[in-house]
Design an enzyme around this catalytic site. Structure first.
Site, PDB file in Angstrom:
ATOM      1  N   ARG A   1       0.838  -1.217   0.000  1.00  0.00           N
ATOM      2  CA  ARG A   1       0.000   0.000   0.000  1.00  0.00           C
ATOM      3  C   ARG A   1       0.867   1.259   0.000  1.00  0.00           C
ATOM      4  O   ARG A   1       2.085   1.186   0.164  1.00  0.00           O
ATOM      5  CB  ARG A   1      -0.980   0.003   1.185  1.00  0.00           C
ATOM      6  CG  ARG A   1      -0.337  -0.042   2.551  1.00  0.00           C
ATOM      7  CD  ARG A   1      -1.409  -0.340   3.616  1.00  0.00           C
ATOM      8  NE  ARG A   1      -0.801  -0.584   4.914  1.00  0.00           N
ATOM      9  CZ  ARG A   1      -0.750   0.305   5.891  1.00  0.00           C
ATOM     10  NH1 ARG A   1      -1.288   1.487   5.718  1.00  0.00           N
ATOM     11  NH2 ARG A   1      -0.181   0.000   7.050  1.00  0.00           N
ATOM     12  N   GLY A   2       0.191   2.384  -0.170  1.00  0.00           N
ATOM     13  CA  GLY A   2       0.841   3.680  -0.027  1.00  0.00           C
ATOM     14  C   GLY A   2       1.980   3.933  -1.004  1.00  0.00           C
ATOM     15  O   GLY A   2       1.916   3.564  -2.184  1.00  0.00           O
ATOM     16  N   ILE A   3       3.014   4.568  -0.486  1.00  0.00           N
ATOM     17  CA  ILE A   3       4.145   4.985  -1.321  1.00  0.00           C
ATOM     18  C   ILE A   3       4.876   3.767  -1.893  1.00  0.00           C
ATOM     19  O   ILE A   3       5.269   3.763  -3.060  1.00  0.00           O
ATOM     20  CB  ILE A   3       5.100   5.877  -0.485  1.00  0.00           C
ATOM     21  CG1 ILE A   3       4.393   7.200  -0.126  1.00  0.00           C
ATOM     22  CG2 ILE A   3       6.402   6.145  -1.226  1.00  0.00           C
ATOM     23  CD1 ILE A   3       5.147   8.078   0.874  1.00  0.00           C
TER      24      ILE A   3
ATOM     25  N   VAL B   1      10.193  -6.491   8.528  1.00  0.00           N
ATOM     26  CA  VAL B   1      11.531  -5.889   8.509  1.00  0.00           C
ATOM     27  C   VAL B   1      12.181  -5.816   9.896  1.00  0.00           C
ATOM     28  O   VAL B   1      13.357  -5.511  10.005  1.00  0.00           O
ATOM     29  CB  VAL B   1      11.562  -4.486   7.832  1.00  0.00           C
ATOM     30  CG1 VAL B   1      11.122  -4.560   6.386  1.00  0.00           C
ATOM     31  CG2 VAL B   1      10.764  -3.459   8.618  1.00  0.00           C
TER      32      VAL B   1
ATOM     33  N   GLY C   1       7.639   1.646   6.831  1.00  0.00           N
ATOM     34  CA  GLY C   1       7.805   2.581   7.950  1.00  0.00           C
ATOM     35  C   GLY C   1       6.531   2.724   8.753  1.00  0.00           C
ATOM     36  O   GLY C   1       5.427   2.439   8.261  1.00  0.00           O
TER      37      GLY C   1
ATOM     38  N   TYR D   1      10.081   9.082  15.427  1.00  0.00           N
ATOM     39  CA  TYR D   1      10.008   9.008  13.957  1.00  0.00           C
ATOM     40  C   TYR D   1      11.103   9.872  13.313  1.00  0.00           C
ATOM     41  O   TYR D   1      11.824   9.440  12.414  1.00  0.00           O
ATOM     42  CB  TYR D   1       8.625   9.491  13.529  1.00  0.00           C
ATOM     43  CG  TYR D   1       8.329   9.409  12.050  1.00  0.00           C
ATOM     44  CD1 TYR D   1       8.054   8.181  11.441  1.00  0.00           C
ATOM     45  CD2 TYR D   1       8.294  10.556  11.263  1.00  0.00           C
ATOM     46  CE1 TYR D   1       7.761   8.117  10.091  1.00  0.00           C
ATOM     47  CE2 TYR D   1       7.995  10.492   9.912  1.00  0.00           C
ATOM     48  CZ  TYR D   1       7.734   9.267   9.332  1.00  0.00           C
ATOM     49  OH  TYR D   1       7.443   9.200   7.989  1.00  0.00           O
TER      50      TYR D   1
ATOM     51  N   LYS E   1      14.247   8.710  10.978  1.00  0.00           N
ATOM     52  CA  LYS E   1      14.366   9.163   9.584  1.00  0.00           C
ATOM     53  C   LYS E   1      15.667   9.933   9.361  1.00  0.00           C
ATOM     54  O   LYS E   1      16.255   9.874   8.280  1.00  0.00           O
ATOM     55  CB  LYS E   1      13.148  10.014   9.210  1.00  0.00           C
ATOM     56  CG  LYS E   1      11.844   9.231   9.173  1.00  0.00           C
ATOM     57  CD  LYS E   1      11.906   8.094   8.166  1.00  0.00           C
ATOM     58  CE  LYS E   1      10.581   7.411   7.945  1.00  0.00           C
ATOM     59  NZ  LYS E   1      10.640   6.314   6.963  1.00  0.00           N
TER      60      LYS E   1
HETATM   61  P1  NDP Z   1       1.595   3.456   4.961  1.00  0.00           P
HETATM   62  O1  NDP Z   1       1.270   3.481   6.419  1.00  0.00           O
HETATM   63  O2  NDP Z   1       0.519   3.678   3.955  1.00  0.00           O
HETATM   64  O3  NDP Z   1       2.357   2.085   4.587  1.00  0.00           O
HETATM   65  C1  NDP Z   1       3.422   1.648   5.367  1.00  0.00           C
HETATM   66  C2  NDP Z   1       3.985   0.403   4.733  1.00  0.00           C
HETATM   67  O4  NDP Z   1       5.054  -0.090   5.547  1.00  0.00           O
HETATM   68  C3  NDP Z   1       2.952  -0.713   4.643  1.00  0.00           C
HETATM   69  O5  NDP Z   1       3.174  -1.467   3.487  1.00  0.00           O
HETATM   70  C4  NDP Z   1       3.268  -1.520   5.891  1.00  0.00           C
HETATM   71  O6  NDP Z   1       2.829  -2.852   5.867  1.00  0.00           O
HETATM   72  C5  NDP Z   1       4.780  -1.455   5.845  1.00  0.00           C
HETATM   73  N1  NDP Z   1       5.347  -1.880   7.130  1.00  0.00           N
HETATM   74  C6  NDP Z   1       5.212  -1.265   8.331  1.00  0.00           C
HETATM   75  N2  NDP Z   1       5.862  -1.968   9.270  1.00  0.00           N
HETATM   76  C7  NDP Z   1       6.425  -3.036   8.651  1.00  0.00           C
HETATM   77  C8  NDP Z   1       7.213  -4.123   9.084  1.00  0.00           C
HETATM   78  N3  NDP Z   1       7.551  -4.263  10.365  1.00  0.00           N
HETATM   79  N4  NDP Z   1       7.620  -5.038   8.173  1.00  0.00           N
HETATM   80  C9  NDP Z   1       7.272  -4.921   6.862  1.00  0.00           C
HETATM   81  N5  NDP Z   1       6.519  -3.911   6.387  1.00  0.00           N
HETATM   82  C10 NDP Z   1       6.094  -2.992   7.276  1.00  0.00           C
HETATM   83  O7  NDP Z   1       2.745   4.520   4.809  1.00  0.00           O
HETATM   84  P2  NDP Z   1       3.222   5.386   3.558  1.00  0.00           P
HETATM   85  O8  NDP Z   1       3.061   4.653   2.296  1.00  0.00           O
HETATM   86  O9  NDP Z   1       2.667   6.730   3.724  1.00  0.00           O
HETATM   87  O10 NDP Z   1       4.778   5.485   3.934  1.00  0.00           O
HETATM   88  C11 NDP Z   1       5.797   4.755   3.265  1.00  0.00           C
HETATM   89  C12 NDP Z   1       7.143   5.308   3.717  1.00  0.00           C
HETATM   90  O11 NDP Z   1       7.184   6.698   3.409  1.00  0.00           O
HETATM   91  C13 NDP Z   1       7.357   5.197   5.229  1.00  0.00           C
HETATM   92  O12 NDP Z   1       8.712   4.917   5.488  1.00  0.00           O
HETATM   93  C14 NDP Z   1       6.990   6.582   5.720  1.00  0.00           C
HETATM   94  O13 NDP Z   1       7.644   6.885   6.927  1.00  0.00           O
HETATM   95  C15 NDP Z   1       7.487   7.435   4.574  1.00  0.00           C
HETATM   96  N6  NDP Z   1       6.881   8.750   4.491  1.00  0.00           N
HETATM   97  C16 NDP Z   1       5.523   8.922   4.312  1.00  0.00           C
HETATM   98  C17 NDP Z   1       4.991  10.184   4.223  1.00  0.00           C
HETATM   99  C18 NDP Z   1       3.548  10.460   3.993  1.00  0.00           C
HETATM  100  O14 NDP Z   1       3.166  11.639   4.019  1.00  0.00           O
HETATM  101  N7  NDP Z   1       2.704   9.480   3.743  1.00  0.00           N
HETATM  102  C19 NDP Z   1       5.842  11.362   4.356  1.00  0.00           C
HETATM  103  C20 NDP Z   1       7.239  11.079   4.540  1.00  0.00           C
HETATM  104  C21 NDP Z   1       7.706   9.821   4.604  1.00  0.00           C
HETATM  105  P3  NDP Z   1       1.360  -3.262   6.454  1.00  0.00           P
HETATM  106  O15 NDP Z   1       0.366  -2.867   5.409  1.00  0.00           O
HETATM  107  O16 NDP Z   1       1.460  -4.723   6.655  1.00  0.00           O
HETATM  108  O17 NDP Z   1       1.187  -2.490   7.740  1.00  0.00           O
END
Ligand code: NDP
Length: 238
Positions: free
Chosen positions: A16-18, A53, A81, A144, A148
């Site tokens: 999901r997400g980024i 991770v 993250g 956090y 980072k």
């Molecule tokens: P989301 O919360 O949408 O997604 C986080 C992702 O990280 C998910 O796929 C989640 O898996 C995975 N994850 C979390 N913990 C673990 C773990 N222990 N092992 C494996 N996978 C894990 O976040 P975003 O897409 O928004 O963020 C992605 C990255 O970008 C992160 O590092 C975040 O800090 C960074 N970021 C995001 C910003 C934003 O505005 N959105 C801004 C700046 C940085 P699961 O679905 O299983 O939980």
């Protein structure tokens, strides 16, 4: 096939997400894309390997399977993250440790394992997904922000250690991106943040993916130890 169409790209957390947008962008470009992920479904064409991770065993085992199935990983995008926001005075050791364990140590576990194949190949791209908050700071985000900011030191140390082997290590620092992570913010907070972003808006995940793709490209071979903001001007280049 050219080198770029056969390389193996690993993105952590592509469900999901980024991370999902980054994986989709590499698939669209013709790369072989794998992810280490915990849950959910994956974009079309992405090879999934379940793992957390925070577990060295999971990461090492997933890499071994990816190498056997697809070949050595030459591009690593450490994206997974979490946030556990809390004011400094109230932040527990667990809240601090959990965030560092996923965001910083998790990226380290992946980079360490990826470096083995990259050193052998004398070729590699390591990209850490940090945050504007890493260098700008954020109230309630001591854990956090520290995790980072740590990625910057990690990328620069890797650059000094492995730079002579055509391995680059860079940081992408997104600002506010429309994902579950930002949707969780109260509306009033989102409005306040938007007013301080020169671009006047949050970004879409594919805008982060574009910067990652460039850093992973052949053309970016001389860029290493850099922090590339994708934040609409919020951090002013830090
Ligand atoms: P989301 O919360 O949408 O997604 C986080 C992702 O990280 C998910 O796929 C989640 O898996 C995975 N994850 C979390 N913990 C673990 C773990 N222990 N092992 C494996 N996978 C894990 O976040 P975003 O897409 O928004 O963020 C992605 C990255 O970008 C992160 O590092 C975040 O800090 C960074 N970021 C995001 C910003 C934003 O505005 N959105 C801004 C700046 C940085 P699961 O679905 O299983 O939980």
């Amino acid at each position: 096939m050219s080198e770029t169409t056969t390389r193996v790209v690993l993105v952590t957390g592509a469900n999901r997400g980024i991370g999902r947008a980054i994986a989709e962008a590499f698939v669209a470009q013709g790369d072989t894309v794998a992810t280490i992920y915990r849950s959910g479904d994956l974009p079309h064409g992405v090879h999934g390997y379940v793992g957390d991770v925070t577990s060295t065993t999971d990461i090492d085992a997933a890499f071994t399977r990816i190498e056997a199935d697809l070949g050595p990983v030459t591009v690593l995008v450490a994206n997974a993250g979490i946030t556990r926001d809390q004011l400094l005075m109230r932040m527990s050791d667990e809240e601090f440790d959990q965030v560092v364990d996923v965001n910083l140590t998790g990226a380290f576990r992946c980079a360490r394992r990826a470096s083995k194949g990259m050193i052998k190949a004398r070729n590699g791209r390591i990209i850490f997904i940090s945050s504007v908050v890493g260098l700008y700071g954020g109230p309630g985000q001591v854990n956090y922000s520290a995790s980072k900011a740590g990625l910057v030191g990690m990328a620069r140390s890797i650059t000094r250690e492995l730079g002579s082997r055509s391995i680059t290590a860079n940081v992408v620092a997104p600002g506010f991106i429309n994902t579950d992570m930002t949707q969780a913010l109260p509306e009033a907070t989102q409005k306040t943040y938007k007013s301080s972003i020169p671009a006047g808006r949050f970004a879409e995940p594919h805008e982060v993916a574009a910067a990652v793709q460039f850093l992973a490209s052949e053309q970016a071979g001389y860029i290493s130890g850099a922090v590339i903001p994708v934040d609409g001007g919020l951090g002013m280049g830090h």
